[in-house]
Design a protein around this motif. Structure first.
Motif, PDB file in Angstrom:
ATOM      1  N   LEU A  50       0.827  -1.208   0.000  1.00 46.54           N
ATOM      2  CA  LEU A  50       0.000   0.000   0.000  1.00 46.54           C
ATOM      3  C   LEU A  50       0.863   1.260   0.000  1.00 46.54           C
ATOM      4  O   LEU A  50       0.536   2.246  -0.683  1.00 46.54           O
ATOM      5  N   ALA A  51       1.953   1.241   0.776  1.00 48.67           N
ATOM      6  CA  ALA A  51       2.833   2.410   0.827  1.00 48.67           C
ATOM      7  C   ALA A  51       3.434   2.695  -0.539  1.00 48.67           C
ATOM      8  O   ALA A  51       3.489   3.847  -0.996  1.00 48.67           O
ATOM      9  N   TRP A  52       3.891   1.656  -1.217  1.00 52.01           N
ATOM     10  CA  TRP A  52       4.447   1.851  -2.565  1.00 52.01           C
ATOM     11  C   TRP A  52       3.372   2.361  -3.531  1.00 52.01           C
ATOM     12  O   TRP A  52       3.625   3.280  -4.314  1.00 52.01           O
ATOM     13  N   PHE A  53       2.171   1.779  -3.474  1.00 58.12           N
ATOM     14  CA  PHE A  53       1.098   2.173  -4.387  1.00 58.12           C
ATOM     15  C   PHE A  53       0.710   3.639  -4.186  1.00 58.12           C
ATOM     16  O   PHE A  53       0.573   4.397  -5.150  1.00 58.12           O
ATOM     17  N   VAL A  54       0.535   4.038  -2.928  1.00 57.31           N
ATOM     18  CA  VAL A  54       0.131   5.419  -2.657  1.00 57.31           C
ATOM     19  C   VAL A  54       1.212   6.399  -3.100  1.00 57.31           C
ATOM     20  O   VAL A  54       0.939   7.411  -3.750  1.00 57.31           O
ATOM     21  N   HIS A  60       2.840  10.128  -7.240  1.00 54.30           N
ATOM     22  CA  HIS A  60       3.790  10.190  -8.353  1.00 54.30           C
ATOM     23  C   HIS A  60       5.232  10.423  -7.894  1.00 54.30           C
ATOM     24  O   HIS A  60       5.983  11.175  -8.524  1.00 54.30           O
ATOM     25  N   VAL A  61       5.612   9.791  -6.793  1.00 50.52           N
ATOM     26  CA  VAL A  61       7.011   9.778  -6.387  1.00 50.52           C
ATOM     27  C   VAL A  61       7.738   8.792  -7.292  1.00 50.52           C
ATOM     28  O   VAL A  61       7.309   7.647  -7.455  1.00 50.52           O
ATOM     29  N   ALA A  67       9.109   4.614   1.405  1.00 49.78           N
ATOM     30  CA  ALA A  67       7.745   4.467   1.926  1.00 49.78           C
ATOM     31  C   ALA A  67       7.500   3.040   2.421  1.00 49.78           C
ATOM     32  O   ALA A  67       7.085   2.831   3.571  1.00 49.78           O
ATOM     33  N   PRO A  68       7.735   2.002   1.585  1.00 46.65           N
ATOM     34  CA  PRO A  68       7.554   0.635   2.115  1.00 46.65           C
ATOM     35  C   PRO A  68       8.547   0.290   3.222  1.00 46.65           C
ATOM     36  O   PRO A  68       8.205  -0.464   4.146  1.00 46.65           O
ATOM     37  N   VAL A 161       7.960  12.703   2.820  1.00 42.54           N
ATOM     38  CA  VAL A 161       6.649  12.160   2.444  1.00 42.54           C
ATOM     39  C   VAL A 161       6.636  10.639   2.587  1.00 42.54           C
ATOM     40  O   VAL A 161       5.651  10.049   3.038  1.00 42.54           O
ATOM     41  N   ASP A 162       7.736   9.994   2.183  1.00 41.16           N
ATOM     42  CA  ASP A 162       7.814   8.537   2.318  1.00 41.16           C
ATOM     43  C   ASP A 162       7.644   8.099   3.773  1.00 41.16           C
ATOM     44  O   ASP A 162       6.968   7.104   4.062  1.00 41.16           O
ATOM     45  N   ALA A 163       8.290   8.828   4.693  1.00 45.15           N
ATOM     46  CA  ALA A 163       8.165   8.485   6.113  1.00 45.15           C
ATOM     47  C   ALA A 163       6.725   8.626   6.575  1.00 45.15           C
ATOM     48  O   ALA A 163       6.201   7.770   7.304  1.00 45.15           O
TER      49      ALA A 163
END
Length: 397
Positions: A50-54, A60-61, A67-68, A161-163
Motif C-alpha cells: 500500500l505504501a508503494w502504491f500510494v 507520483h514519487v 515508503a515501504p 513524504v515517504d516516512a
C-alpha cells in the motif's frame, strides 16, 4: 559380548529417542513462532504494498523506496510501540533533512563533510528524543542528503513524504484493515505467566502435604524464571491498549475486558513475587520440621485453583467472579490452618496466601480497599492454637 552388544544397542536407541524428541521440540517451537508472528508478516506485506502504491501511483514519487521501508520498520516495532515508532520515524527524518541541508549550504560536500553532518544529526536526535529509532533515521537520512543531494534534486520532500506514508499506512493496516485482537494478544502473553504460577503453587501444595523440601525447592527455582514472561505480559498490555485505542473495531473494549485485563499486569506481578515468598517459606517450614496442618497445603492448592480460574475467565472476557470466590476460599482455608496451629514460617505462608489473594482480587478489578476488606472477612479471627509470633504479621497483611 552379548551383554556389551545389548548395552551398545540400548545406548544407540536412547540417543535416537533423544534426538527425535529434541527435533520434535525444535520443530514445534519453530511452528509456534511462525504462528505467533504470521499475522505480522501479512500486515507488513500489505502495508509495504500500500505504501508503494500510494507514493508511486497517487503521489507520483518516482522511486518510493523509503515508503515501504518505513511501513515495515513501523510494524517491526513491538506491539504497543507502533504509534511511537511512526512519530520517531518522522522526527528522525526531519532532523536528518534539516541538518543535512543546512550544513551542505555552509560547508559543501566531501568525506569530512559527510562525517560532520552524520555526527551532528545524531547528536541533535539524541538531544531531542534519545530513542534509537530516531537516531538511526536521523543518521541514515543525513547520509542520503549528504551523498545524493548533489546528483538528485528535491530529495528532501520525497524522503519526508515517504516516512509519513509508510508510517501512516502501517498504522492504518494494524488499526483498520488487519487489526489485532487485543484480548488475544493479552491471552497469548498472560498464559505462560499464569500457567507457571499455577504449576508452582500446585507443586508447593503437594510438597507441603508430603513434607518434601526438595520438591518445594524445585518449585521455588522454577518460579524465579519468570522475568522474561512477565516482561512479555507487560508489553502485551501496552499492545492491547494501543490496539483498542487505534482500532475502531475494538474501541468499546477499552473499558471492558481488555481494560481490566491490561490493568491486571501490575497486581499479577505482585502476586508472583508474594507467591515466591510463600514458596520460599514453605521450604524453610519443611526443613525446620514445623507443624503442617492439613488445611495449609489445601489453602495453597486453593490459591493455585484461583489463579487457574482467573486465567480462564480473563481469556473468555468474562467477569472473574468465580476466581474471586475461589481466592477467598483459599483465605478461609488458610485461616483454618492458622487456627489449627502453625509455627513461624507457617504463619508467614498463611500471611502470603492472604497477600497473594489480595493481589489477585485487585487483578480481577477490585480496589485495594475492597480486596483487603474481603480478605479480612474471609480469614476470620486471629486466635491461633499455637503461638509462633505470627498474629502481628497476619494483622498487618
Amino acid at each position: 559380548m552379548v551383554a556389551a552388544g545389548r548395552h551398545g544397542a540400548d545406548r544407540r536407541a536412547s540417543l535416537v529417542v533423544r534426538l527425535r524428541d529434541r527435533t520434535t521440540a525444535t520443530l514445534r517451537e519453530r511452528f509456534r513462532r511462525v504462528r505467533a508472528i504470521g499475522g505480522l508478516a501479512v500486515q507488513a506485506g500489505l502495508a509495504a504494498a500500500l505504501a508503494w502504491f500510494v507514493a508511486h501511483e497517487l503521489l507520483h514519487v518516482a522511486q518510493p523506496v523509503f515508503a515501504p521501508i518505513s511501513a515495515v520498520s513501523t510494524l517491526a516495532a513491538s506491539v504497543g510501540h507502533r504509534l511511537r515508532r511512526t512519530v520517531e520515524l518522522i522526527i528522525g527524518v526531519t532532523v536528518g533533512v534539516l541538518i543535512g541541508d543546512l550544513l551542505l549550504l555552509v560547508i559543501g560536500t566531501g568525506w569530512w563533510q559527510l562525517a560532520l553532518i552524520v555526527v551532528l544529526a545524531i547528536v541533535v536526535a539524541l538531544f531531542l528524543a534519545g530513542s534509537a529509532a530516531v537516531v538511526i533515521q536521523a543518521g541514515a537520512t543525513a547520509v542520503l542528503i549528504a551523498t545524493l543531494s548533489p546528483s538528485v534534486r528535491d530529495l528532501e520532500i520525497p524522503r519526508f513524504v515517504d516516512a509519513l506514508i509508510g508510517g501512516g499506512l502501517a498504522l492504518l493496516v494494524t488499526a483498520v484493515l488487519l487489526p489485532l485482537n487485543p484480548l488475544r494478544v493479552l491471552n497469548r502473553a498472560a498464559r505462560p505467566v499464569l500457567d507457571l504460577l499455577v504449576a508452582q503453587l500446585g507443586a508447593t501444595a503437594d510438597a507441603l502435604a508430603a513434607r518434601d523440601a526438595g520438591r518445594a525447592r524445585a518449585a521455588r527455582s522454577a518460579l524465579r524464571q519468570n522475568k522474561g514472561q512477565l516482561q512479555a505480559f507487560v508489553e502485551a498490555t501496552q499492545g492491547a491498549r494501543e490496539a483498542s485505542t487505534l482500532s475502531p473495531v475494538h474501541w468499546r473494549e477499552r473499558h471492558g475486558p481488555v481494560g481490566r485485563y491490561a490493568r491486571a499486569a501490575e497486581p499479577i506481578d505482585r502476586a508472583m513475587r508474594n507467591s515466591g515468598t510463600l514458596i520460599r517459606r514453605s521450604v524453610t517450614l519443611i526443613e525446620d520440621g514445623e507443624p503442617v496442618p492439613e488445611a495449609l497445603p489445601e489453602a495453597v492448592a486453593d490459591l493455585a485453583d484461583a489463579v487457574r480460574l482467573l486465567k480462564r475467565q480473563f481469556a473468555a472476557g468474562a467477569e472473574p467472579d468465580r476466581a474471586r470466590e475461589q481466592a477467598l476460599r483459599a483465605v478461609r482455608t488458610a485461616g483454618r490452618a492458622y487456627r489449627e496451629g502453625v509455627g513461624f514460617s507457617g504463619a508467614v505462608v498463611v500471611a502470603q496466601v492472604r497477600t497473594t489473594v489480595s493481589d489477585l482480587l485487585v487483578a480481577s478489578g477490585l480496589t485495594q480497599g475492597e480486596a483487603n476488606h474481603l480478605v479480612r472477612g474471609a480469614f476470620g479471627g486471629l486466635e491461633a492454637a499455637a503461638s509462633g509470633g505470627g498474629t502481628d504479621r497476619l494483622a498487618s497483611s
